[in-house]
Design a protein around this motif. Structure first.
Motif, PDB file in Angstrom:
ATOM      1  N   ALA A   8       0.826  -1.217   0.000  1.00  0.00           N
ATOM      2  CA  ALA A   8       0.000   0.000   0.000  1.00  0.00           C
ATOM      3  C   ALA A   8       0.856   1.262   0.000  1.00  0.00           C
ATOM      4  CB  ALA A   8      -0.935  -0.015   1.206  1.00  0.00           C
ATOM      5  N   ALA A   9       2.069   1.169   0.586  1.00  0.00           N
ATOM      6  CA  ALA A   9       2.954   2.340   0.653  1.00  0.00           C
ATOM      7  C   ALA A   9       3.744   2.560  -0.634  1.00  0.00           C
ATOM      8  CB  ALA A   9       3.918   2.183   1.830  1.00  0.00           C
ATOM      9  N   HIS A  10       3.654   1.629  -1.568  1.00  0.00           N
ATOM     10  CA  HIS A  10       4.374   1.748  -2.841  1.00  0.00           C
ATOM     11  C   HIS A  10       3.836   2.947  -3.623  1.00  0.00           C
ATOM     12  CE1 HIS A  10       6.615   0.159  -6.325  1.00  0.00           C
ATOM     13  NE2 HIS A  10       5.581   0.550  -7.052  1.00  0.00           N
ATOM     14  N   ARG A  11       4.697   3.894  -3.934  1.00  0.00           N
ATOM     15  CA  ARG A  11       4.277   5.117  -4.623  1.00  0.00           C
ATOM     16  C   ARG A  11       4.962   5.208  -5.978  1.00  0.00           C
ATOM     17  NH1 ARG A  11      -0.096   7.431  -3.102  1.00  0.00           N
ATOM     18  NH2 ARG A  11       0.651   9.401  -3.975  1.00  0.00           N
ATOM     19  N   PRO A  12       4.252   4.900  -7.062  1.00  0.00           N
ATOM     20  CA  PRO A  12       4.853   5.043  -8.396  1.00  0.00           C
ATOM     21  C   PRO A  12       5.215   6.492  -8.694  1.00  0.00           C
ATOM     22  CG  PRO A  12       2.841   3.716  -8.470  1.00  0.00           C
ATOM     23  CD  PRO A  12       2.888   4.353  -7.118  1.00  0.00           C
ATOM     24  N   SER A  13       6.222   6.660  -9.508  1.00  0.00           N
ATOM     25  CA  SER A  13       6.607   8.014  -9.929  1.00  0.00           C
ATOM     26  C   SER A  13       5.663   8.543 -10.994  1.00  0.00           C
ATOM     27  CB  SER A  13       8.037   8.006 -10.480  1.00  0.00           C
ATOM     28  OG  SER A  13       8.135   7.111 -11.587  1.00  0.00           O
TER      29      SER A  13
END
Length: 677
Positions: A8-13
């Protein structure tokens, strides 16, 4: 931290924009510091990749409990006797350093305490997570080369494919970059070959693959990139990784293809660019936004939906609507289409028709439908520049100059406007004169405001939907003719630099611009031959299964049979504002083109000088124009077409007032006398 929390914390650029049905249509990079794309489930990674990573980094990954004690012992023994150091950091330990900033590897290496903390965390991860979750999280979090983080960014940037499609050599190269992300291409290829040999595979072609892959620079992610210009306006950089938009992917594709086909048809006529916008009438939501034909345009980055250009005759409907609203004319009013000279700040303005022919007396219906220029200017002069200017501003046109600066030419589209503003103003007509700004995001509509009278708007709508009314200029079989209701208008700017087609059905308003972003003139391309075919294709597609319906007759509008004196036009049923209907239209009783229109002399900004050597009686200034009352500096002078005035030094304001006590035109001039500066 759980696997679910890490994912859930994965933030794509890059943010992925979705159409109104959830279809991915565009990606927009919002983080320039790193290239991290979408989280890839382990089931969507190639087996060759998983095998190469485990062999290269942690051969006993599936067996140990987060710490490979055997490898750790061998590493310690080698360090003790200063022999070649063996790595003992498992994939689970590396993941611990990736997801816990306190365990990240410092530039000088980890201390004994940090290594112990990493080992403890790895043991906890192995006890709480599945092995497949550990490997999945690792491959989505590990940095590779340069700005690239995660397997999706690596696969798309270096190999232009998804992680599921990586072959054995590409997987080996990915594994090599985990261990040596900044190594030279030769060193990376050598290590990749080592990974391949562990699998009993050969190295033929690995050096060339490595050089090609490492030379690539990050471009757009894979997948459809349908709306780059719209994305700039609608993306929320701080919002979620997937953002819903108002666009319709299928309509966006169709519109882009229609534009591409039409520009191909116009090959050889010096036409390179175009733009399209489609608005939902009720909500104002943007259903399609094609900013350019990026495939062939030298200015593909320029957004033609927002670029400001002269709209030509597409402003005429607003002129006639306001004149109907003020009851200055009716659709049956006869207006003289003959040569006219209109005084402007830049000199005399001599409007011409598109075909450079004069039609004589024509009804307002024919004048608007056939897009005749002189009648439009005559009607605009009756309104005065201020009234038209304010109405256009109320309809959302951000006109940068003053009403006086544009003068009478404003009626023919001398102001620079954007395709979005023009299309949305037509949408106000589609909604019966109610204006609201367009909505670039869902549920973002502003409160609507009534700008124009619904009855007067209906009169204009009825004319713009009348194929017979435009036949004198466009014929009966033009691209403006549709199988169901549509009110539409074309426009061509000076020297054929731009052409437009804007119109609405009962559900949508469509705007099309064709031209060159450079401003270069096209060769023999008008609104009906350039933009109209694209407009027609989109309107037809939108209503292929549900024909558009003509709006109902609003309150305050009546139908009356009219006949025209001397057979100027065939008798017909006409629409009128209640109380303005007349069964017989006579040319002599209508807007007469034989008289002077407005003030023809002096021109605005004129300067007169008094000669002290000449007698005062010989130096009178003559005011000329149509018959009306002359008012100088607020004081009435008299009523006539010509008035001779004894000059007085200073700045003066001259106004001509018509028979309805409305100011027809106002000009400023200056008189300079001896000794007067």
């Amino acid at each position: 931290m759980t696997f679910v929390e890490v994912k859930a914390a994965h933030r794509p650029s890059d943010v992925t924009l979705l159409d109104r049905h959830g279809v991915a249509i565009q990606t927009v990079r919002v983080d320039k510091s790193v290239r991290r794309l979408a989280w890839v489930p382990i089931g969507e990674m190639s087996p060759a990749l998983l095998n190469a990573i485990v062999l290269s980094e942690d051969r006993r990954f599936w067996e140990h409990s987060g710490i490979d004690w055997s490898a750790a012992a061998k590493s310690a023994w080698s360090n003790l006797f200063n022999t070649r150091t063996r790595g003992a950091s498992t994939l689970t330990m590396q993941l611990a350093g990736l997801i816990d900033s306190g365990l990240a590897r410092p530039a000088g290496g980890r201390s004994i305490a940090q290594k112990l903390g990493q080992a403890v965390t790895a043991a906890r991860l192995d006890a709480a997570w599945k092995k497949s979750e550990i490997l999945e999280a690792y491959l989505n979090s590990v940095p590779f080369r340069g700005e690239i983080v995660g397997i999706d960014a690596l696969a798309q940037t270096l190999f232009t494919k998804h992680a599921s499609g990586l072959d054995a050599q590409e997987a080996a190269l990915a594994a090599a970059l985990v261990r040596s992300p900044n190594a030279t291409p030769v060193a990376v290829a050598e290590r990749a070959c080592g990974v391949l040999r562990l699998q009993g595979l050969g190295c033929t072609g690995v050096v060339g693959l490595t050089e090609t892959a490492l030379a690539r620079r990050g471009g757009m992610p894979l997948g459809e990139q349908l709306a780059p210009h719209f994305a700039r306006q609608s993306v929320d950089p701080l919002g979620p990784a997937h953002q819903a938009t108002t666009l319709d992917a299928s309509l966006q594709r169709f519109a882009a293809d229609a534009l591409r086909r039409q520009l191909a048809e116009l090959a050889g006529r010096n036409v390179e660019d175009g733009a399209i916008v489609v608005l939902d009438n009720a909500s104002g939501e943007v259903r399609a936004w094609v900013g350019s034909n990026a495939r062939s345009s030298a200015a593909g980055e320029v957004d033609g939906v927002l670029a400001r250009r002269q709209p030509g005759s597409t402003l005429k409907p607003f002129v006639y609507e306001l004149a109907f609203e003020k009851r200055l004319i009716t659709p049956a009013t006869l207006i003289d289409d003959s040569p006219a000279q209109i005084a402007t700040t830049g000199g005399l303005y001599l409007p011409q028709n598109y075909d450079r022919e004069w039609k004589g007396f024509v009804s307002a219906r024919t004048a608007l439908g056939a897009s005749l220029n002189v009648p439009a200017v005559r009607v605009a002069t009756m309104l005065g520049p201020d009234a038209l200017f304010e109405r256009l501003r109320a309809l959302g046109f951000a006109l940068p100059e003053s009403a006086g600066w544009y003068g009478a030419s404003l009626a023919l589209g001398s102001a620079d406007v954007s395709l979005l503003a023009l299309t949305n103003a037509y949408r106000a007509f589609a909604n019966g004169g109610v204006y609201a700004p367009p909505a670039l995001r869902r549920a973002a509509g502003a409160r609507p405001v009534r700008v124009a009278d619904a009855a007067a708007v209906y009169l204009v709508t009825d004319i713009l939907a009348d194929n017979n009314a435009r036949a004198r200029t466009f014929g009966l079989a033009s691209a403006l003719a549709t199988r169901s209701f549509a009110a539409v208008k074309t426009g061509t700017s000076k020297d054929m630099r731009d052409n437009w087609c804007v119109g609405f059905t009962d559900r949508y308003t469509i705007g099309v611009w064709i031209g060159n972003a450079s401003g270069e003139a096209m060769h023999s391309v008008s609104g009906v031959s350039g933009a109209a075919p694209v407009w027609h294709a989109i309107a037809s597609a939108l209503h292929a299964g549900a024909p558009s319906k003509m709006p109902s007759l609003p309150a305050g509008v009546v139908r009356q049979r009219v006949a025209f004196d001397s057979g100027k036009e065939p008798s017909r049923d006409e629409v009128f504002l209640a109380g303005s209907e007349r069964p017989l239209q006579r040319a002599t009783a209508e807007v007469d083109g034989t008289r002077r229109f407005g003030i023809t002399s002096p021109r605005d900004g004129s300067v007169f000088a008094i000669d002290p050597d000449m007698p005062p009686a010989a130096q009178r200034i003559t005011f000329e124009g149509e018959r009306g009352q002359w008012v100088l500096d607020g004081k009435p002078l008299g009523t006539s077409e010509r008035w001779r005035w004894a000059p007085w030094p200073g700045r003066h304001r001259l106004t001509l007032v018509g028979r309805d006590n409305q100011a027809l035109q106002s000009v400023g001039f200056e008189v300079r006398g001896a000794g007067v500066k």
